[in-house]
Design an enzyme around this catalytic site. Structure first.
Site, PDB file in Angstrom:
ATOM      1  N   HIS A 142       0.741  -0.998   0.155  1.00  0.00           N
ATOM      2  CA  HIS A 142      -0.169   0.104   0.302  1.00  0.00           C
ATOM      3  C   HIS A 142       1.405   1.188   0.228  1.00  0.00           C
ATOM      4  O   HIS A 142       0.567   2.320   0.594  1.00  0.00           O
ATOM      5  CB  HIS A 142      -1.038   0.072   0.975  1.00  0.00           C
ATOM      6  CG  HIS A 142      -2.162  -1.134   1.451  1.00  0.00           C
ATOM      7  ND1 HIS A 142      -2.861  -0.477   0.063  1.00  0.00           N
ATOM      8  CD2 HIS A 142      -2.176  -1.772   1.497  1.00  0.00           C
ATOM      9  CE1 HIS A 142      -3.852  -2.218   0.250  1.00  0.00           C
ATOM     10  NE2 HIS A 142      -3.422  -2.919   0.885  1.00  0.00           N
ATOM     11  N   ASP A 189      -9.764   1.569  -3.381  1.00  0.00           N
ATOM     12  CA  ASP A 189      -9.823   3.011  -3.542  1.00  0.00           C
ATOM     13  C   ASP A 189     -10.158   3.787  -2.892  1.00  0.00           C
ATOM     14  O   ASP A 189      -9.749   4.591  -2.547  1.00  0.00           O
ATOM     15  CB  ASP A 189     -11.100   3.373  -4.487  1.00  0.00           C
ATOM     16  CG  ASP A 189     -10.811   3.112  -6.385  1.00  0.00           C
ATOM     17  OD1 ASP A 189      -9.860   2.109  -6.753  1.00  0.00           O
ATOM     18  OD2 ASP A 189     -11.509   2.461  -7.028  1.00  0.00           O
ATOM     19  N   GLY A 199      -5.139 -12.616  -4.100  1.00  0.00           N
ATOM     20  CA  GLY A 199      -5.018 -11.361  -3.640  1.00  0.00           C
ATOM     21  C   GLY A 199      -2.458 -10.811  -4.878  1.00  0.00           C
ATOM     22  O   GLY A 199      -1.974 -11.053  -4.482  1.00  0.00           O
TER      23      GLY A 199
HETATM   24  C1  GLA Z   1      -3.505  -4.432  -5.058  1.00  0.00           C
HETATM   25  C2  GLA Z   1      -3.058  -2.769  -5.593  1.00  0.00           C
HETATM   26  C3  GLA Z   1      -1.354  -2.611  -5.700  1.00  0.00           C
HETATM   27  C4  GLA Z   1      -1.134  -2.688  -4.537  1.00  0.00           C
HETATM   28  C5  GLA Z   1      -1.410  -3.438  -4.014  1.00  0.00           C
HETATM   29  C6  GLA Z   1      -1.122  -2.914  -2.445  1.00  0.00           C
HETATM   30  O1  GLA Z   1      -2.894  -5.437  -5.167  1.00  0.00           O
HETATM   31  O2  GLA Z   1      -3.713  -3.523  -7.035  1.00  0.00           O
HETATM   32  O3  GLA Z   1      -1.280  -1.696  -6.756  1.00  0.00           O
HETATM   33  O4  GLA Z   1      -1.204  -0.918  -4.660  1.00  0.00           O
HETATM   34  O5  GLA Z   1      -2.687  -3.387  -3.367  1.00  0.00           O
HETATM   35  O6  GLA Z   1       0.521  -3.199  -1.799  1.00  0.00           O
END
Ligand code: GLA
Length: 407
Positions: A50, A190, A143
């Protein structure tokens, strides 16, 4: 001419069982052989969570798990999509009428994002139709960026099918933008972006900077011209740990609540009443510093590098959990179990609020680690047991997106 375009490899299919199998399935589905194949990998973020959208460097790694698409351009202007996993339904559409469903996105909508991104970039009036068969090995909702890998793969498929070239950087930029056609799907990302931009704006005002020009915490650091360690001192001095109400923020900035809502808050945060500015800013600056430290250790390779890197990963997880609050009890439990069974470092990876953890494990401990983590986390719970085979895996750095053609 695009420099540094994704490579095209000529391969013998007999040496590539996965491609061979995909070719056979393609033949039985569409009645012809594919003309080429495109692969785009998922990713795991080693450290730096993040902070990319706050303007800081992160350390992701492409993994072996990927999206692979077999493709045959066709004369009609129809795109037909099929998936080797029959739970993902077939889809077809006219290439001149691409509609992306944001409200209830299905798998093919991510493909359409990549397709539309390339069509629009080149202003293609007469794009080619194609038959595509997709095979994915990235566990969904983990993720590990299965959605982005699909968008990127579709972008490269469309590029190649239409005989165009672009550099990897241009492709990445187009696919990043075109993924927005799907709208917000995770529900947290967002808000976080808007939220952190708001934090930066506050800090800026208190240090005499023109906060209206600052949208990222990195802008505040550059504006002040100080180190990340100094920014942590600034956060301690300027922000308080108690959550800020919107009234307090607008007072600090010297603007009305309405101005704060229209100029400072995103659509997703309009109704949020309190903001933990101190905690979020602390996470971002400390995490950005950990990424630089991680890189330094990798470059200098001291004798205790593995321990030092592991410690940084552990600190990152604690900060995600305590300061950014993007962990959840299951991720915390999994991290604890991984550390207990031999990981040198372990942390959540990706957006968080569920998803996946990444652990650094010495090779000689890998087998017992996998067995024990499987036992302690997955085999103690019926729902998790069903996930074990797809969810617990060792990986190594994979390559970026590629095109394969049969030699
Ligand atoms: C998601 C977003 C990335 C990044 C991560 C958190 O995967 O797509 O761009 O911000 O969260 O690190």
């Amino acid at each position: 001419m695009a420099t540094d375009a994704p490579s095209t490899l000529r391969v013998q299919l007999v040496e590539q069982p996965r491609l061979q199998k995909l070719k056979e399935m393609f033949l039985s589905k569409f009645g012809t052989a594919p003309e080429f194949y495109v692969r785009a990998p998922g990713r795991v973020n080693l450290i730096g969570e993040h902070i990319d959208y706050c303007g800081y460097a992160v350390l992701p790694m492409a993994i072996e798990q990927d999206i692979l698409i077999a493709v045959k351009p066709v004369k009609s202007q129809v795109v037909q999509l099929a998936n080797t996993d029959s739970s993902y339904l077939d889809f077809s559409t006219n290439v001149n009428n691409v509609q992306i469903n944001k409200t209830k996105p299905q798998w093919h909508n991510y493909f359409l994002c990549g397709l539309k991104g390339i069509q629009e970039h080149f202003g293609l009036n007469n794009p080619t139709g194609m038959n595509c068969l997709l095979d994915g090995t990235i566990p969904p909702s983990s993720g590990l960026s299965s959605s982005s890998a699909l968008v990127c793969c579709a972008g490269l498929v469309t590029l190649k099918a239409n005989g165009k070239t672009l550099s990897k950087v241009e492709l990445a930029e187009i696919c990043t933008k075109s993924e927005r056609y799907i709208g917000t799907e995770g529900g947290g990302m967002d808000q976080s972006i808007s939220f952190l931009a708001e934090e930066g704006t506050l800090l800026a005002k208190s240090k005499g900077l023109d906060w209206k020009d600052m949208s990222r915490l990195h802008d505040v650091q550059s504006g002040l011209g100080v180190s990340l360690a100094d920014m942590l001192t600034v956060v301690e001095a300027v922000l308080h740990p108690e959550p800020y109400s919107t009234e307090e923020i607008s007072k600090c900035l010297g603007i009305s609540l309405e101005e704060l809502r229209s100029q400072g808050l995103s659509q997703n945060t309009q109704d949020v009443s309190t903001f933990k500015l101190y905690q979020r800013a602390k996470h971002v600056y400390s995490e950005a510093a950990r990424v630089l430290e991680f890189k330094k250790i990798c470059n200098e390779a001291p004798a205790d590098a593995i321990q030092l890197l592991g410690e940084l990963m552990n600190q990152s997880h604690i900060s995600c959990r305590e300061m950014y609050e993007c962990s959840c009890p299951e991720l915390d439990r999994l991290v604890d179990i991984c550390l207990q069974f031999g990981a040198t470092g372990s942390r959540l990876t990706g957006a968080g609020w569920g998803g996946c953890t990444v652990s650094m494990v010495p090779t000689d401990k890998l087998n017992t680690f996998m067995k024990n983590v499987g036992k302690a986390y997955y085999q103690t719970n019926v729902q998790r047991l069903a996930l074990e085979n797809n969810s617990l895996f060792a990986t190594k750095p994979g390559s970026g997106a590629l095109v394969f053609v049969e030699a």
